[in-house]
Design a protein around this motif. Structure first.
Motif, mmCIF file in Angstrom:
data_model
loop_
_atom_site.group_PDB
_atom_site.id
_atom_site.type_symbol
_atom_site.label_atom_id
_atom_site.label_comp_id
_atom_site.label_asym_id
_atom_site.label_seq_id
_atom_site.Cartn_x
_atom_site.Cartn_y
_atom_site.Cartn_z
ATOM 1 N N GLU A 20 70.740 81.403 -19.409
ATOM 2 C CA GLU A 20 71.705 82.241 -18.698
ATOM 3 C C GLU A 20 71.427 82.206 -17.202
ATOM 4 O O GLU A 20 70.277 82.045 -16.769
ATOM 5 C CB GLU A 20 71.623 83.683 -19.207
ATOM 6 N N TRP A 38 81.838 86.505 -8.248
ATOM 7 C CA TRP A 38 80.475 86.319 -8.722
ATOM 8 C C TRP A 38 79.936 85.027 -8.122
ATOM 9 O O TRP A 38 80.610 83.989 -8.146
ATOM 10 C CB TRP A 38 80.438 86.236 -10.239
ATOM 11 N N HIS A 112 73.648 90.275 -12.681
ATOM 12 C CA HIS A 112 73.752 90.209 -14.136
ATOM 13 C C HIS A 112 73.503 88.777 -14.581
ATOM 14 O O HIS A 112 73.816 87.824 -13.863
ATOM 15 C CB HIS A 112 75.146 90.652 -14.598
ATOM 16 N N PHE A 114 74.491 85.743 -17.065
ATOM 17 C CA PHE A 114 75.646 85.283 -17.833
ATOM 18 C C PHE A 114 75.352 83.921 -18.440
ATOM 19 O O PHE A 114 74.762 83.056 -17.794
ATOM 20 C CB PHE A 114 76.884 85.143 -16.944
ATOM 21 N N SER A 118 80.371 82.184 -20.532
ATOM 22 C CA SER A 118 80.943 83.441 -20.047
ATOM 23 C C SER A 118 81.466 83.320 -18.628
ATOM 24 O O SER A 118 82.388 84.037 -18.233
ATOM 25 C CB SER A 118 79.895 84.558 -20.102
ATOM 26 N N THR A 119 80.881 82.407 -17.831
ATOM 27 C CA THR A 119 81.296 82.301 -16.429
ATOM 28 C C THR A 119 82.741 81.844 -16.304
ATOM 29 O O THR A 119 83.379 82.078 -15.289
ATOM 30 C CB THR A 119 80.379 81.326 -15.659
#
Length: 302
Positions: A20, A38, A112, A114, A118-119
């Motif tokens: 991650e 992000w 966070h 990820f 998920s990105t």
């Protein structure tokens, strides 16, 4: 696009044992690059700082972390809120397995972890998304082979990944197509250069076809492309090595037109024996190599 000088910007792609990525949510209401997206922690060099010193300081200021295994990974372009390229960023790769929610937030909104999958659902900084894609591709290659890929040893036992550039050589009636870089371009301002770009998560030929369409509106088929030269270069000792691959298109559709005016102001055909001045040095070296029937040139290595 390759850089002629060291980038001013730095960033750190930190990965945990689960694969991650540590991402940073940027402020949405500030006049900064990629607001409200992000991204990954980092920042610009200050004063006479080296890139290594700058990323160590930025990580400490933004996250409180000191990462011992940082190594140079890739260089990417940063695009500002107006869509214009503002400069280049040296991205480092490192590992950290801590709790992202426990990190101090001195800038931005939050941190966070990820997963790569998920990105795709996040509003990502374009260059940060590109970095993650490059890392995913690099990781996939290592899963398939135990041999190291496109890497060179660096002082201090670090590993430096070689940047892969792809370039288009078009020849017509004894002339070659070159673009005149914008005077404010972060790379080779007011200098003639091939149509070129960095490989993303794609093959070199796919990159060439994409860049030809995006930069000049040219349509090229993969079957019409052949490899003609490579320049393996380093600007100066200690900087990131680059492998510049040059491909010839035997046929194409369309007339060259300026599609990215912030990077290139014109496309022109120049006699291969009387190139304009100035020309990016490795571009000239590649053309000379092609004319001589050589496939490979080295520049800058001692």
């Amino acid at each position: 696009m390759p850089t002629a000088v060291e980038p001013r910007g730095t960033a750190a792609l930190l990965v945990n044992q689960r694969g991650e990525y540590l991402l940073h949510l940027r402020d949405a209401h500030k006049k900064i690059c990629d607001p409200g997206t992000w991204s990954v922690p980092g920042g610009a060099r200050e004063g006479t700082e080296t890139l290594d010193e700058a990323i160590a300081r930025e990580l400490k200021e933004e996250t409180g972390l000191t990462i011992a295994d940082l190594c140079r990974f890739t260089v990417v372009e940063c695009t500002g809120p107006d869509g214009i390229t503002k400069g280049h960023i040296q991205v480092y790769l490192g590992h950290w397995d801590g709790d992202a929610s426990a990190l101090p937030v001195t800038e931005g909104i939050m941190f966070h972890h990820f997963a790569a999958s998920s990105t795709e659902q996040l509003t990502m900084s374009p260059w940060a998304a590109d970095v993650i894609a490059q890392h995913q591709a690099h990781t996939a290659v290592h899963r398939l082979s135990a041999a190291p890929t496109a890497a060179a040893p660096a002082p201090g036992g670090q590993t430096v990944l070689n940047v892969i550039g792809v370039h288009l050589y078009l020849e017509r009636d004894g002339t070659v197509l070159l673009g005149l870089r914008h005077p404010d371009s972060a790379y080779a301002g007011s200098t003639h250069h091939f149509l070129a770009g960095h490989c993303e998560q794609e093959s070199a030929v796919a990159c060439l076809i994409r860049e030809a369409r995006e930069e000049a509106g040219l349509r090229i088929e993969a079957d019409d492309v052949e490899f003609v030269h490579a320049v393996h270069l380093i600007d100066e000792p200690g900087t990131q090595p680059r492998l510049q691959m040059v491909f010839r298109a035997r046929r194409w559709e369309g007339r060259p037109e300026v599609r990215e005016p912030d990077k290139c102001v014109s496309w022109d055909w120049w006699p291969v024996g009387a190139l304009p001045e100035p020309v990016v040095p490795y571009t000239r070296a590649a053309i000379e190599g092609i004319r001589a029937g050589r496939l490979y040139t080295e520049m800058g290595w001692t």
